[in-house]
Design a protein around this motif. Structure first.
Motif, mmCIF file in Angstrom:
data_model
loop_
_atom_site.group_PDB
_atom_site.id
_atom_site.type_symbol
_atom_site.label_atom_id
_atom_site.label_comp_id
_atom_site.label_asym_id
_atom_site.label_seq_id
_atom_site.Cartn_x
_atom_site.Cartn_y
_atom_site.Cartn_z
ATOM 1 N N GLN A 107 0.828 -1.213 0.000
ATOM 2 C CA GLN A 107 0.000 0.000 0.000
ATOM 3 C C GLN A 107 0.861 1.262 0.000
ATOM 4 N N ARG A 108 2.171 1.063 0.167
ATOM 5 C CA ARG A 108 3.113 2.192 0.192
ATOM 6 C C ARG A 108 3.852 2.210 -1.136
ATOM 7 N N VAL A 109 3.641 3.258 -1.940
ATOM 8 C CA VAL A 109 4.224 3.351 -3.282
ATOM 9 C C VAL A 109 5.353 4.378 -3.268
ATOM 10 N N ALA A 110 6.540 3.997 -3.792
ATOM 11 C CA ALA A 110 7.688 4.917 -3.773
ATOM 12 C C ALA A 110 7.728 5.776 -5.036
ATOM 13 N N GLU A 111 8.374 6.948 -4.940
ATOM 14 C CA GLU A 111 8.661 7.755 -6.132
ATOM 15 C C GLU A 111 9.572 6.944 -7.049
ATOM 16 N N GLU A 112 9.380 7.090 -8.352
ATOM 17 C CA GLU A 112 10.169 6.332 -9.317
ATOM 18 C C GLU A 112 11.655 6.630 -9.107
ATOM 19 N N GLY A 113 12.436 5.586 -8.855
ATOM 20 C CA GLY A 113 13.877 5.744 -8.696
ATOM 21 C C GLY A 113 14.291 6.450 -7.411
ATOM 22 N N ARG A 114 13.371 6.607 -6.475
ATOM 23 C CA ARG A 114 13.714 7.265 -5.216
ATOM 24 C C ARG A 114 13.130 6.471 -4.061
ATOM 25 N N ASP A 115 13.656 6.732 -2.866
ATOM 26 C CA ASP A 115 13.151 6.033 -1.687
ATOM 27 C C ASP A 115 11.876 6.671 -1.148
ATOM 28 N N GLU A 116 11.706 7.943 -1.463
ATOM 29 C CA GLU A 116 10.598 8.668 -0.852
ATOM 30 C C GLU A 116 9.235 8.114 -1.240
ATOM 31 N N VAL A 117 8.311 8.285 -0.325
ATOM 32 C CA VAL A 117 6.946 7.812 -0.543
ATOM 33 C C VAL A 117 6.238 8.732 -1.522
ATOM 34 N N ARG A 118 5.662 8.144 -2.576
ATOM 35 C CA ARG A 118 4.835 8.914 -3.505
ATOM 36 C C ARG A 118 3.371 8.888 -3.057
ATOM 37 N N ALA A 119 2.930 7.744 -2.622
ATOM 38 C CA ALA A 119 1.534 7.622 -2.195
ATOM 39 C C ALA A 119 1.383 6.475 -1.203
ATOM 40 N N VAL A 120 0.423 6.620 -0.317
ATOM 41 C CA VAL A 120 0.051 5.532 0.595
ATOM 42 C C VAL A 120 -1.456 5.342 0.467
ATOM 43 N N THR A 170 0.796 0.808 -23.666
ATOM 44 C CA THR A 170 2.048 0.759 -22.900
ATOM 45 C C THR A 170 1.799 1.067 -21.425
ATOM 46 N N ALA A 171 0.819 0.419 -20.847
ATOM 47 C CA ALA A 171 0.447 0.723 -19.464
ATOM 48 C C ALA A 171 1.616 0.489 -18.509
ATOM 49 N N LYS A 172 1.841 1.465 -17.649
ATOM 50 C CA LYS A 172 2.945 1.426 -16.690
ATOM 51 C C LYS A 172 2.631 0.556 -15.479
ATOM 52 N N SER A 173 1.400 0.583 -15.058
ATOM 53 C CA SER A 173 1.071 0.084 -13.728
ATOM 54 C C SER A 173 0.021 -1.010 -13.819
ATOM 55 N N ALA A 174 0.087 -1.949 -12.918
ATOM 56 C CA ALA A 174 -0.844 -3.058 -12.938
ATOM 57 C C ALA A 174 -1.967 -2.831 -11.929
ATOM 58 N N GLN A 175 -1.599 -2.685 -10.671
ATOM 59 C CA GLN A 175 -2.601 -2.627 -9.605
ATOM 60 C C GLN A 175 -3.276 -1.264 -9.521
ATOM 61 N N HIS A 176 -2.461 -0.236 -9.347
ATOM 62 C CA HIS A 176 -3.038 1.102 -9.300
ATOM 63 C C HIS A 176 -2.760 1.726 -10.656
ATOM 64 N N ARG A 216 -8.982 -5.793 -7.924
ATOM 65 C CA ARG A 216 -7.780 -5.111 -7.432
ATOM 66 C C ARG A 216 -7.685 -5.293 -5.922
ATOM 67 N N PRO A 217 -6.471 -5.110 -5.368
ATOM 68 C CA PRO A 217 -6.282 -5.358 -3.924
ATOM 69 C C PRO A 217 -7.181 -4.456 -3.073
ATOM 70 N N ASP A 218 -7.437 -4.895 -1.863
ATOM 71 C CA ASP A 218 -8.373 -4.158 -1.005
ATOM 72 C C ASP A 218 -7.783 -2.876 -0.431
ATOM 73 N N TYR A 219 -6.465 -2.667 -0.598
ATOM 74 C CA TYR A 219 -5.949 -1.358 -0.185
ATOM 75 C C TYR A 219 -6.176 -0.315 -1.273
ATOM 76 N N VAL A 220 -6.374 -0.763 -2.513
ATOM 77 C CA VAL A 220 -6.645 0.175 -3.617
ATOM 78 C C VAL A 220 -8.151 0.417 -3.764
ATOM 79 N N VAL A 221 -8.915 -0.666 -3.663
ATOM 80 C CA VAL A 221 -10.372 -0.549 -3.766
ATOM 81 C C VAL A 221 -10.967 -1.158 -2.497
ATOM 82 N N CYS A 222 -11.512 -0.313 -1.656
ATOM 83 C CA CYS A 222 -11.955 -0.768 -0.346
ATOM 84 C C CYS A 222 -13.182 -1.667 -0.479
ATOM 85 N N ARG A 223 -13.227 -2.701 0.366
ATOM 86 C CA ARG A 223 -14.281 -3.708 0.271
ATOM 87 C C ARG A 223 -15.479 -3.431 1.189
#
Lengths: 270, 270
Positions: free
Chosen positions: B45-58, B163-169, B242-249
């Motif tokens: 559920q914790r997504v990092a910035e591309e190529g960085r350690d910092e959190v982009r989204a939770v 050319t979709a980048k992302s699978a889950q979100h 999709r996972p329950d952290y992306v789409v709440c159940r």
């Protein structure tokens, strides 16, 4: 055409000064035409956006296009520079940053004079930048952002990064301020981005910290930057000098035209 | 706590509505603490910035942090959503976009509902997004930019890029509007980016075209976005959901707390 004492004082205090709508719509239309023409001239003076065909910057258009040859001596721009520097100035560098629509990329936070000291061994920061808006500038199309008064702190960062991207023209990434340096300065100085209609002009110091965001809009944001230098403050290259489209070789003092550049141009053509 | 008729009309007209300083400083301080805590919880559920350690989204912090569990039922936020949608709504998605200092990257121009239709087969755009500023938002730290009224044009672009980048979100890049599409819309609608102090709230339509620039500032710009959905408009997955952290159940209708979330939280703790 002359700056007031209040304007002079503000430039010294803030490190930049906005002259709203200094040039007229007809003049801007002619300057855009001249830029389009110049973008079609092949050569190393034309720099592309990374990984894209679009033009990121063009250097020394005043060597090729009569409109820009006139503009560098336009009294509305040259006289204020002479007031701020000295009577004898010449164009050290001339560039148009195109910042194309949709993602014309950001410029990292930097001080111009760091680059010029490193690349050209320019003795002192005796320059004034004259930025001419060739398009309306708003918060969405990547306006230049200044840290007001930051020019009075001197050079924050004198060393070029080891991983330098660019050889001929210094990329701001190579001389970017660190996050720590910038955090401190922003806390102290804040951020300001002058906006305005096409034809507006911003004078700014070679030592002011500035950067710009990408262009998020579907419209280009073309910005001309003319850098005037004191003629007693010439580059002192140790080795190979940078190309003459990046660092102009004509260091004769410029004398202002008697009239705005278009009038002078029409006069010459008549 | 209820929107006025004028506010309701403005939301319908513009596709967004700014509620200036809807939450107080003490509340924002607690929400930031809860976010810091949640950033330390490992997991997908914790997504990092591309190529960085910092959190982009939770995602789905309201599943883990009591402050956010309360906030989704805070009457100052839930009641306006009920007014705009229907009495029976639930949290379909909950995310905090961190947009860290210095180059938290831009989000491409997109319409949220395109993503949700593709990924979750969500029948209709019966959602309201509630964006809560966890930091002051200004022109320099990557504010969200809206094309006012663009939600009334329906979906501009229904197909996801090959050319979709992302699978889950779904990444906004995958469903971004083309340059041509955006040029037309901006010429018609213009661009607006609501700004304000931390604690301000923007309600916005799932069909409004929006994007955001990178964060040029040395300060983070944390933005919470809660998406409420009509309980009669549930996802209809064909395959794997999709996972329950992306789409709440938990699709039970939410009932508003009697008091602001901190009061309710203190009450529960006492």
């Amino acid at each position: 055409m002359r700056l007031t004492q209040e304007q002079m004082d503000r430039y010294q205090e803030d490190g930049f000064l906005l002259l709203d709508s200094a040039l007229g719509d007809d003049e801007i239309a002619r300057l855009r035409e001249a830029f389009d023409r110049d973008c079609r001239v092949p050569g190393p003076q034309r720099v592309a956006e990374e990984g894209r065909d679009e033009v990121r910057a063009v250097y020394a258009s005043h060597h090729r296009q009569p409109e820009y040859a006139g503009l560098v001596r336009d009294p509305r721009l040259l006289v204020p520079v002479q007031q701020l520097l000295t009577d004898d100035v010449y164009v050290y560098q001339f560039k148009i940053n195109a910042k194309p629509a949709f993602g014309g990329e950001k410029w990292s936070w930097h001080q111009d004079y760091v680059a010029w000291q490193i690349a050209d061994n320019l003795p002192a920061p005796l320059q004034v930048n004259v930025a001419v808006f060739l398009d309306d500038v708003d918060e969405f199309n990547g306006p230049v952002i200044f840290l007001p008064g930051s020019h009075r702190s001197g050079l924050v960062n004198k060393a070029r990064k080891a991983t330098a991207k660019s050889a001929q023209h210094l990329d701001p990434d190579d001389i970017a301020l660190s996050e720590e340096q910038l955090s401190g300065l922003v806390a102290e100085r804040g951020m300001v981005s002058p906006k305005g209609r096409a034809g507006s002009v911003v004078l700014f110091s070679p030592e002011i910290v500035h950067g710009s965001a990408p262009n998020m809009s579907p419209f280009p944001r073309r910005l001309l930057i003319m850098t005037y230098n004191d003629t007693t403050n010439l580059p002192r290259w140790d080795g190979e000098p940078r190309p003459d489209y990046v660092v102009c070789r004509d260091t004769d003092p410029l004398r202002a035209l008697d009239a705005p550049f278009l009038d002078a141009l029409e006069g010459a053509a008549a």
